[in-house]
Write a protein that holds these residues in place. Structure first.
Motif, PDB file in Angstrom:
ATOM      1  N   ASN A   1       0.807  -1.227   0.000  1.00  0.00           N
ATOM      2  CA  ASN A   1       0.000   0.000   0.000  1.00  0.00           C
ATOM      3  C   ASN A   1       0.840   1.278   0.000  1.00  0.00           C
ATOM      4  OD1 ASN A   1      -2.373  -1.448   0.016  1.00  0.00           O
ATOM      5  ND2 ASN A   1      -2.513  -1.504   2.255  1.00  0.00           N
ATOM      6  N   SER A   2       2.158   1.128   0.063  1.00  0.00           N
ATOM      7  CA  SER A   2       3.025   2.310   0.142  1.00  0.00           C
ATOM      8  C   SER A   2       3.747   2.627  -1.170  1.00  0.00           C
ATOM      9  CB  SER A   2       4.069   2.114   1.250  1.00  0.00           C
ATOM     10  OG  SER A   2       3.447   1.896   2.488  1.00  0.00           O
TER      11      SER A   2
ATOM     12  N   LYS B   1       8.054   6.920   1.702  1.00  0.00           N
ATOM     13  CA  LYS B   1       8.582   6.696   3.045  1.00  0.00           C
ATOM     14  C   LYS B   1       7.566   7.051   4.134  1.00  0.00           C
ATOM     15  CE  LYS B   1      11.761   9.482   4.683  1.00  0.00           C
ATOM     16  NZ  LYS B   1      13.059  10.127   5.032  1.00  0.00           N
ATOM     17  N   LEU B   2       6.985   8.242   4.037  1.00  0.00           N
ATOM     18  CA  LEU B   2       6.027   8.668   5.060  1.00  0.00           C
ATOM     19  C   LEU B   2       4.774   7.796   5.020  1.00  0.00           C
ATOM     20  CD1 LEU B   2       5.585  10.682   7.306  1.00  0.00           C
ATOM     21  CD2 LEU B   2       4.605  12.282   5.645  1.00  0.00           C
ATOM     22  N   GLY B   3       4.352   7.455   3.804  1.00  0.00           N
ATOM     23  CA  GLY B   3       3.192   6.567   3.655  1.00  0.00           C
ATOM     24  C   GLY B   3       3.453   5.208   4.274  1.00  0.00           C
ATOM     25  N   LEU B   4       4.677   4.700   4.111  1.00  0.00           N
ATOM     26  CA  LEU B   4       5.035   3.410   4.691  1.00  0.00           C
ATOM     27  C   LEU B   4       4.981   3.483   6.219  1.00  0.00           C
ATOM     28  CD1 LEU B   4       6.107   0.521   4.460  1.00  0.00           C
ATOM     29  CD2 LEU B   4       8.427   1.473   4.312  1.00  0.00           C
TER      30      LEU B   4
ATOM     31  N   ARG C   1       3.150   5.427   8.021  1.00  0.00           N
ATOM     32  CA  ARG C   1       1.743   5.500   8.451  1.00  0.00           C
ATOM     33  C   ARG C   1       1.042   4.151   8.288  1.00  0.00           C
ATOM     34  NH1 ARG C   1       0.881  11.194   5.271  1.00  0.00           N
ATOM     35  NH2 ARG C   1       1.549  12.602   6.957  1.00  0.00           N
ATOM     36  N   ASN C   2       1.316   3.472   7.179  1.00  0.00           N
ATOM     37  CA  ASN C   2       0.665   2.181   6.937  1.00  0.00           C
ATOM     38  C   ASN C   2       1.116   1.132   7.947  1.00  0.00           C
ATOM     39  OD1 ASN C   2      -0.920   2.935   4.713  1.00  0.00           O
ATOM     40  ND2 ASN C   2       0.797   2.704   3.303  1.00  0.00           N
ATOM     41  N   LEU C   3       2.391   1.168   8.308  1.00  0.00           N
ATOM     42  CA  LEU C   3       2.882   0.241   9.338  1.00  0.00           C
ATOM     43  C   LEU C   3       2.232   0.538  10.690  1.00  0.00           C
ATOM     44  CD1 LEU C   3       6.670   0.194   8.364  1.00  0.00           C
ATOM     45  CD2 LEU C   3       5.173  -1.816   8.394  1.00  0.00           C
ATOM     46  N   LYS C   4       2.111   1.831  10.975  1.00  0.00           N
ATOM     47  CA  LYS C   4       1.541   2.230  12.275  1.00  0.00           C
ATOM     48  C   LYS C   4       0.081   1.770  12.388  1.00  0.00           C
ATOM     49  CE  LYS C   4       1.794   5.979  15.593  1.00  0.00           C
ATOM     50  NZ  LYS C   4       2.176   7.377  15.858  1.00  0.00           N
ATOM     51  N   LYS C   5      -0.635   1.787  11.252  1.00  0.00           N
ATOM     52  CA  LYS C   5      -2.020   1.287  11.264  1.00  0.00           C
ATOM     53  C   LYS C   5      -2.065  -0.174  11.689  1.00  0.00           C
ATOM     54  CE  LYS C   5      -3.716   4.270   7.527  1.00  0.00           C
ATOM     55  NZ  LYS C   5      -4.090   4.290   6.081  1.00  0.00           N
TER      56      LYS C   5
END
Length: 589
Positions: free
Chosen positions: A403-404, A413-416, A418-422
């Motif tokens: 998804n990143s 990088k920032l999307g990754l 956030r997606n990991l944090k979800k």
């Protein structure tokens, strides 16, 4: 004068005449006046014709001395151009009017040496020194001749004689240091080079030699200091820039290494500098720059360097997914020492581009060399093989990675983050700007490799990109490559033993971080048993190396790992990942 020559006399300023060793009243043929386009620089041929005419007319000793001097200058000019015929002509002209003095023997020795007649050159040099024992250049050239012939004691004596006669002539000290280096007397060499810098802090060659010497002695911090000092004196010295880039790379400072190589290439665009710059770009994930730089290196490559650069281009083409270029460069390496290596990367590229049938054919050819024996089986069962890799991956990591990807196929990088944090995974290194040695992020790499399947190029790109995001530089670059090489060894069916694996990767590791590479090389000193692994914890890059290599040494079964209780979840996940990769081939048989 009018009977044979028309001569005019240029009145030269005394300081100009002294600077260029010319007579104050310089005879010039009238016919040559039109050839003097720069009054501050008289052409050598014009000087010679004027002096020859003047001497033929007058036989004046004053002009004779200048004529002999410029015959030797013309000799040196011809010799530098490897024009032996004209060099010999001017040498004999000097002899004819000046006799066989020490200069004649000296210059004749240079001609003999350059034409490969070393023993005769030695005789001429020694004759020159007999005629003029105080001629320090004669002693120096004798030292050079003996050094090249590896007669070190005589070379050392000759250089010391040159120094004694002219203490201000620094180059013999440099050559003495070279003799010490050749004979393993490193402390003496360092002392000699430091003496040079005390006498002349601006002398760049001493900084270059010290930097190389410290690199050879693996004293990388000392190498940095002396080379930075040299660059402060001479910022455009491409040798210092090239060598300090090597030092930075050994210390794991690849971004700085790349900057130094970029500057070196701007100053002196040579194939070997561009080749190293391409490798440096690759190490920091700049694959397109690496590829374009390697192509430029190939365009200007010396014949002896072409195949090495072509092999790099094969690798880079495979990594960036350009199958046509991979094939082109592979074809260029046929019937060379790199053909088998190039064929391997061509096979990888075919697999990445779903050219399954051709890839299988190549894998069978590689089997004949004892390589990739399991690849035909893997290719025949590729769908189930990829399913296995997908099933052992942690879905939270895989989903976050998928998804990143942005519209350009790059990982945001920032999307990754956030997606990991979800998915309740927080990797703080992703949002830090400074390089870090926090091991946080290892599991992300392990799962990214599984996601790449048997796509060699994708695994390389994802590995380097994530490393750049997580650690930026330093030890993390080696660790990611170390884990990637284990993954590739297993997923391509090699299943190398511990000692074979270390032997295969160690040179690459040394170029990424020398200290960690040495730690890998000394693996036998750091191996731990399975019971110790159960109580072990991972909190450094060194721990990761110990755990994986100890696993390879112990070779516990998958069931044994699954039925054991580990105190550190990181240790358990790393060993489980390795064991599941070791079981890949078993699932196909």
């Amino acid at each position: 004068m009018g009977l044979k020559y028309a001569i005019v006399y240029l009145d030269l300023k005394p300081e100009y005449a002294k600077l260029y060793n010319l007579p104050v009243k310089m005879p010039i043929l009238v016919d040559d006046m039109k050839n003097i386009t720069d009054k501050n620089k008289l052409p050598l041929n014009v000087i010679l014709r004027g002096l020859e005419a003047q001497y033929e007319i007058s036989k004046d000793e004053y002009y004779k001395s200048y004529l002999v001097y410029f015959y030797y200058e013309a000799f040196k000019d011809a010799l530098n151009k490897n024009d032996f015929e004209n060099a010999n002509l001017y040498l004999n002209k000097a002899k004819k009017i000046g006799g066989e003095d020490y200069r004649f023997n000296f210059y004749r020795s240079l001609l003999l040496k350059k034409s490969g007649q070393d023993e005769l050159a030695e005789l001429e040099l020694k004759e020159s020194i007999v005629k003029n024992p105080n001629f320090y250049l004669g002693h120096f050239e004798l030292g050079n001749l003996m050094f090249e012939r590896k007669i070190y004691e005589e070379a050392l004596e000759a250089y010391k004689n040159a120094l004694e006669l002219n203490p201000e002539f620094i180059i013999p000290r440099l050559k003495i240091a070279d003799i010490y280096i050749e004979n393993g007397l490193f402390s003496e060499a360092i002392e000699e080079l430091n003496t040079i810098l005390k006498k002349d802090p601006e002398f760049p060659a001493a900084y270059v030699r010290l930097g190389i010497l410290f690199n050879q002695l693996q004293r990388f911090e000392d190498a940095i200091k002396i080379q930075e000092k040299g660059l402060a004196k001479d910022p455009e010295n491409y040798e210092l820039l090239y060598n300090i880039a090597y030092t930075y790379a050994k210390l794991g400072r690849h971004i700085e290494a790349t900057k130094k190589l970029e500057k070196a290439a701007d100053i002196y665009e040579e194939d070997f500098i561009l080749h190293e710059l391409s490798i440096s770009y690759r190490n920091i994930g700049e694959y397109i720059k690496a590829y374009e730089t390697a192509k430029k290196a190939l365009e200007i490559a010396k014949e002896e360097n072409k195949n090495l650069i072509l092999l790099l281009l094969v690798k880079l083409s495979a990594i960036i997914g350009d199958i046509e270029s991979t094939k082109k460069y592979y074809e260029m390496l046929k019937n060379t020492e790199f053909e088998i290596s190039a064929k391997t990367f061509y096979m990888f590229s075919l697999l990445s581009n779903d050219e399954i049938d051709i890839a299988k054919k190549i894998s069978i050819e590689l089997n004949n060399y004892g390589m990739y024996g399991n690849m035909p089986l893997i290719i025949d069962n590729i769908d189930s093989y990829l399913d296995y890799l997908e099933n052992i991956a942690d879905k939270n990591y895989v989903e976050s990675l998928i998804n990143s990807f942005d519209e350009y196929g790059e990982i945001d990088k920032l999307g990754l983050y956030r997606n990991l944090k979800k998915n309740n995974i927080e990797i703080m290194n992703l949002i830090k700007e400074e390089p870090s040695e926090d091991i946080d992020g290892i599991e992300l790499l392990l799962n990214a490799y599984l996601l790449s399947g048997i796509d060699y190029g994708l695994s390389e790109r994802v590995s380097t990109l994530l490393t750049k995001y997580i650690w930026k530089d330093g030890k993390g670059i080696l660790i990611s490559r170390f884990l990637l090489r284990f993954y590739q060894d297993r997923v391509f069916g090699n299943l190398s033993s511990l000692d074979v694996f270390v032997n295969d990767i160690i040179e690459e590791m040394k170029d990424l971080h020398f200290e960690l590479a040495r730690f890998i090389s000394d693996y036998e000193l750091n191996l731990i048993d399975f019971d110790t692994l159960l109580e072990y914890s991972i909190d450094s890059f060194e721990n990761i190396i110990i755990v994986l290599l100890s696993y390879m040494h112990i070779q516990p079964t998958l069931e044994e790992i699954q039925n054991s209780k580990f105190e550190d979840l990181k240790v358990e996940k790393l060993i489980l990942w390795a064991s599941e990769l070791d079981n890949l081939i078993k699932t196909l048989k």
